[in-house]
Design an enzyme around this catalytic site. Structure first.
Site, PDB file in Angstrom:
ATOM      1  N   LYS A  74       0.812  -1.217   0.000  1.00 16.18           N
ATOM      2  CA  LYS A  74       0.000   0.000   0.000  1.00 16.18           C
ATOM      3  C   LYS A  74       0.852   1.276   0.000  1.00 16.18           C
ATOM      4  O   LYS A  74       0.376   2.341  -0.398  1.00 16.18           O
ATOM      5  CB  LYS A  74      -0.917   0.017   1.222  1.00 16.18           C
ATOM      6  CG  LYS A  74      -1.950  -1.101   1.228  1.00 16.18           C
ATOM      7  CD  LYS A  74      -3.185  -0.720   0.427  1.00 16.18           C
ATOM      8  CE  LYS A  74      -4.264  -1.797   0.565  1.00 16.18           C
ATOM      9  NZ  LYS A  74      -5.457  -1.475  -0.234  1.00 16.18           N
ATOM     10  N   SER A 106      -8.886   1.227   8.310  1.00 17.20           N
ATOM     11  CA  SER A 106      -8.265   0.866   9.577  1.00 17.20           C
ATOM     12  C   SER A 106      -7.071  -0.045   9.317  1.00 17.20           C
ATOM     13  O   SER A 106      -6.494  -0.587  10.253  1.00 17.20           O
ATOM     14  CB  SER A 106      -9.273   0.164  10.480  1.00 17.20           C
ATOM     15  OG  SER A 106      -9.812  -0.936   9.807  1.00 17.20           O
TER      16      SER A 106
END
Lengths: 385, 385
Positions: A74, A106
């Site tokens: 990511k 989250s």
């Protein structure tokens, strides 16, 4: 996030350009292999079912994004999103960097965006459900983000996100459904291709001058299998392979319908909601609209395979035992496909024949709670090989 | 094992020669680093004690022998032992390769010798206590060894080993107390030095032309900390550093007297028996005679530090969480010294000053039962940082 209409076209060249943009900020993660895992994958008894199973010849290569910054791929998309935003006409001049960025997540995307923002001296607002695990909240704050709590439904999270945008003027950076994110994640695919080519060349040199037959063999990856959640990374990797002849497959858990991309791909209609508590918690997300356009409409992904929870845990154990790497359960999904999915394995046996295939497996991340992992392994010791 | 009198002298040059001999058979394992772990090691609160603690500046580098063949550095010594044996005048000609090799071990040395023997088409007889864990027995058999069971005392094991030698004519390959083993293990030290030099050079290039002050700084490791069981690896690493200015330290668990090398080094008399059930199960062994001659008599090791069980487990967690690597508890011992041992840390603060030190940590292996690990982490979640 930069206006998608200003994004570069979704092509292999744009992935290469993204790679140049993010090079100073992310790791070129290592690729590893294991003689014993490749041998296991090439045995009939890699699977657990009845007799008469496929015996494909697989040489496995692993792209270790668990060693990436923030412990997951990511970071690539997040750094690319920020770099692109900085290039959007008027954003910097209009005080965009002071207003910052915002996302609701989250997981790994929250930490990645926080790090990318902090590296650029930009504030990051992260909307998280107030029931999020305390270590995840602490980790995100640890990267300097401003954490804002919300309820846990998507409606509640989006309402809070809108409120943050109204109050701060921060720009939304979605986790996967944006061209800049897709292009950023796809950079791992370019590296993977080059690294396996170099490693195969090195192996050959070590083995001395090859015979004629050896020289004829392919010199890099035949296939990449990647996990598929929202599909940002899978579609990016697919773009990185366009025109190379390397086939890309998606992999998903089958538990409680988490194989939404597979079902959508096979029926021709994208499935927009998923509600699964699969152990591969990074893959509980439905496939996004833009990833779908790359994966299905442009057919840059050749197909999907799904695996059971027990197969995921068994593959996870093998990764720890044989490769000595810490990966999160989602990362074990493509390995489980290579080892246990009979559809995949008989396809390889049929199409690759005697030569076999060099199969790239994307280890997407390594962020896992050791307490949860400890329980997983001690409760599932009987499924281990 | 080749007659020790025919072994090369215990010097850095002999370690370099050993490296050439084993190069075709072992991995040049990667060296990794972590900004976040180095930052943590350089904070006052890395430790857990009261106020007023040292604040040294540490840049940590990890030599990942957990990625070595058989999952531990032991492959180096075993392959070197076999290569040296093949060169012993008369051994091959006299049918030595048919008679094979023998050792008593239930751990990494057993698997390493089995692999090295099989690679050379030589039979390996491994004497293991009959109460050994079934996965260890299976793993050793998996490398093609002939497993012979014994009782679990050292007298019983040695009696069975003697019987195997009488019956088969196999040559004994001890786990650490032999020059060829020491020289083989030491090869990791040479690699470590070169790799950190290259990585530091790379970092500097990335950062652009350095200032005068930066250029003045050292260009490689200042220190290596290695775990110490029988001392074969520690003494080999010490030899690899002789004359380089790099200081080498040993690290041990303090639990139930497993810090025998430390106590022996400080009192001037080698301690010959240890009976500890420390979680660092690779370090329950007393220091061998030849390692002692290198470590103490030649003073090639500068000192020893010991750590508690809780500190080992806390360091183990950090390795998993921050570095994403699977290591066995013994490998966490030198990391625990760097993070938590106040004697070590105040020494670094005093001697390294503002510049700090580049500290090499040897991750000796990654062979750990996931069931045991799962229990360890779920039972000790409160000691985690």
């Amino acid at each position: 996030m930069a206006d998608p209409s200003t994004s570069p076209p979704l092509t292999r060249e744009s992935v290469a350009a993204a790679r140049e943009l993010i090079k100073p900020f992310v790791h070129r993660t290592p690729v590893i292999s294991s003689t014993s895992l490749s041998a296991l994958a090439s045995e009939v008894d890699a699977g657990s079912g009845p007799e008469g199973k496929a015996k494909p010849k697989l040489r496995l290569w692993f792209k270790c994004e668990n060693f990436q910054k923030v412990g997951a791929f990511k970071a690539r998309g997040a750094f690319h999103a920020i770099e692109r935003l900085k290039k959007e006409p008027g954003w910097l001049e209009g005080g965009g960097a002071q207003r910052g960025v915002v996302t609701h997540s989250s997981g790994n995307h929250a930490q990645a965006l926080s790090l990318a923002a902090r590296t650029n001296g930009i504030p990051a607002h992260i909307v998280m459900p107030s029931i999020s695990a305390p270590p995840k909240i602490a980790a995100t704050k640890g990267y300097g983000a401003h954490v804002v709590f919300s309820g846990s439904t998507s409606v509640e999270r989006e309402a809070v996100t809108m409120k943050v945008i109204e109050e701060t003027g921060a720009r939304l950076v979605p986790p996967y459904d944006h061209p800049d994110i897709i292009l950023g994640q796809g950079t791992l695919g370019l590296e993977f291709q080059e690294q396996v080519e170099a490693l195969i060349a090195e192996e050959r040199e070590k083995a001395g001058a090859g015979t004629g037959a050896e020289k004829k063999k392919k010199k890099g990856l035949d296939v990449i299998i990647a996990p598929c959640g929202g599909g940002g990374m899978l579609s990016g990797v697919a773009l990185s392979c366009e025109g190379t002849g390397i086939r890309v497959f998606g992999s998903e858990p089958s538990f409680q319908g988490a194989d939404d991309a597979k079902r959508g791909y096979e029926s021709g209609t994208r499935i927009e909601t998923v509600s699964s508590l699969t152990v591969a918690d990074g893959l509980r997300t439905p496939l996004g609209r833009i990833p779908w356009s790359v994966i299905y409409e442009r057919r840059l992904v050749s197909g999907f395979y799904s695996v059971s929870e027990a197969e995921i845990i068994r593959a996870l154990r093998l990764a720890y035992e044989r490769l000595k790497v810490v990966i999160e359960p989602s990362s074990a999904v493509p390995l489980a496909v290579a080892l246990y999915n009979e559809d995949f394995r008989s396809m390889v046996e049929r199409e690759a024949g005697e030569d076999g295939w060099d199969v790239g497996i994307v280890f997407s991340g390594g962020n896992v709670s050791l307490d949860a992992l400890g329980k997983l392994f001690s409760e599932n010791s009987e499924v281990a090989k």
